[in-house]
Design a protein around this motif. Structure first.
Motif, PDB file in Angstrom:
ATOM      1  N   TRP A  73       0.824  -1.219   0.000  1.00 47.45           N
ATOM      2  CA  TRP A  73       0.000   0.000   0.000  1.00 47.45           C
ATOM      3  C   TRP A  73       0.854   1.263   0.000  1.00 47.45           C
ATOM      4  O   TRP A  73       0.329   2.352  -0.102  1.00 47.45           O
ATOM      5  N   HIS A 123      -2.965   5.170  -7.206  1.00 45.35           N
ATOM      6  CA  HIS A 123      -3.205   3.726  -7.150  1.00 45.35           C
ATOM      7  C   HIS A 123      -1.939   2.973  -6.735  1.00 45.35           C
ATOM      8  O   HIS A 123      -0.868   3.194  -7.282  1.00 45.35           O
ATOM      9  N   GLN A 126      -1.445  -2.530  -3.602  1.00 43.54           N
ATOM     10  CA  GLN A 126      -2.523  -3.065  -2.773  1.00 43.54           C
ATOM     11  C   GLN A 126      -3.882  -2.862  -3.457  1.00 43.54           C
ATOM     12  O   GLN A 126      -4.724  -3.757  -3.437  1.00 43.54           O
ATOM     13  N   ASP A 127      -4.071  -1.709  -4.073  1.00 45.46           N
ATOM     14  CA  ASP A 127      -5.322  -1.440  -4.796  1.00 45.46           C
ATOM     15  C   ASP A 127      -5.541  -2.464  -5.904  1.00 45.46           C
ATOM     16  O   ASP A 127      -6.649  -2.959  -6.094  1.00 45.46           O
ATOM     17  N   CYS A 129      -4.310  -5.520  -6.095  1.00 48.79           N
ATOM     18  CA  CYS A 129      -4.625  -6.811  -5.478  1.00 48.79           C
ATOM     19  C   CYS A 129      -6.082  -6.864  -5.035  1.00 48.79           C
ATOM     20  O   CYS A 129      -6.773  -7.865  -5.263  1.00 48.79           O
ATOM     21  N   GLU A 130      -6.556  -5.807  -4.411  1.00 44.20           N
ATOM     22  CA  GLU A 130      -7.941  -5.779  -3.935  1.00 44.20           C
ATOM     23  C   GLU A 130      -8.934  -5.807  -5.100  1.00 44.20           C
ATOM     24  O   GLU A 130      -9.946  -6.519  -5.045  1.00 44.20           O
ATOM     25  N   LYS A 131      -8.660  -5.058  -6.154  1.00 48.11           N
ATOM     26  CA  LYS A 131      -9.552  -5.051  -7.322  1.00 48.11           C
ATOM     27  C   LYS A 131      -9.539  -6.408  -8.016  1.00 48.11           C
ATOM     28  O   LYS A 131     -10.579  -6.885  -8.471  1.00 48.11           O
ATOM     29  N   ARG A 132      -8.360  -7.033  -8.099  1.00 49.01           N
ATOM     30  CA  ARG A 132      -8.253  -8.367  -8.692  1.00 49.01           C
ATOM     31  C   ARG A 132      -9.082  -9.361  -7.885  1.00 49.01           C
ATOM     32  O   ARG A 132      -9.847 -10.140  -8.452  1.00 49.01           O
ATOM     33  N   ASP A 133      -8.945  -9.343  -6.568  1.00 50.94           N
ATOM     34  CA  ASP A 133      -9.686 -10.269  -5.712  1.00 50.94           C
ATOM     35  C   ASP A 133     -11.192 -10.058  -5.837  1.00 50.94           C
ATOM     36  O   ASP A 133     -11.956 -11.028  -5.864  1.00 50.94           O
ATOM     37  N   ALA A 134     -11.609  -8.806  -5.921  1.00 48.28           N
ATOM     38  CA  ALA A 134     -13.038  -8.503  -6.077  1.00 48.28           C
ATOM     39  C   ALA A 134     -13.561  -9.041  -7.411  1.00 48.28           C
ATOM     40  O   ALA A 134     -14.651  -9.616  -7.466  1.00 48.28           O
ATOM     41  N   GLN A 137     -13.880 -12.775  -7.246  1.00 48.64           N
ATOM     42  CA  GLN A 137     -15.062 -13.132  -6.459  1.00 48.64           C
ATOM     43  C   GLN A 137     -16.326 -12.998  -7.306  1.00 48.64           C
ATOM     44  O   GLN A 137     -17.205 -13.847  -7.248  1.00 48.64           O
TER      45      GLN A 137
END
Length: 144
Positions: A73, A123, A126-127, A129-134, A137
């Motif tokens: 981050w 950006h 970490q951003d 990674c979070e967008k990829r995970d979302a 999902q």
């Protein structure tokens, strides 16, 4: 501004390192290359540049490899691009006298460059990674 394959591969490698950051274990080049589909030799060069730029650290030994030099981050995309391309990768200055039209075009180009830098600075790894995970999902939920 265009996303070169050099920048894209570097960001993919860094995202892979960011995904494994909490574990603290280094990733080897072959692991990153296989996971992100990046040619090994090219990845070696990119990681060397990122190491020189202070974004990653290398660890030697049987369990060696690469880790992020600081939290995901705290690494923004502008830093990554500047590390690879240099902070001076801007429009070249001509010695020729500029017309009014050239001056206006240069001013607009500079404004666009500044705006893109602002977005890239905002950006972080970490951003991504979070967008990829979302997105993953959502894909899982879509296929159920």
């Amino acid at each position: 501004m265009e996303l070169s394959s050099k920048n894209e591969y570097a960001i993919l490698a860094l995202v892979e390192l960011a995904a494994h950051y909490t574990g603290g274990e280094p990733l080897q080049i072959r692991q990153i290359a296989a996971q992100q589909n990046i040619p090994d030799r090219y990845l070696e060069q990119l990681l060397a540049a990122l190491r020189r730029g202070g974004l990653v650290r290398s660890q030697r030994g049987a369990k060696g490899g690469y880790v992020l030099s600081r939290e995901p981050w705290k690494i923004n995309l502008l830093e990554v691009m500047n590390c690879l391309e240099g902070a001076d990768a801007q429009m070249a200055e001509d010695d020729e006298p500029k017309t009014v039209e050239n001056t206006v075009i240069c001013e607009i180009w500079q404004e666009a460059h500044t705006a893109s830098e602002t977005v890239l600075q905002r950006h972080t790894l970490q951003d991504i990674c979070e967008k990829r995970d979302a997105r993953r999902q959502l894909d899982i939920m879509y296929y159920i």
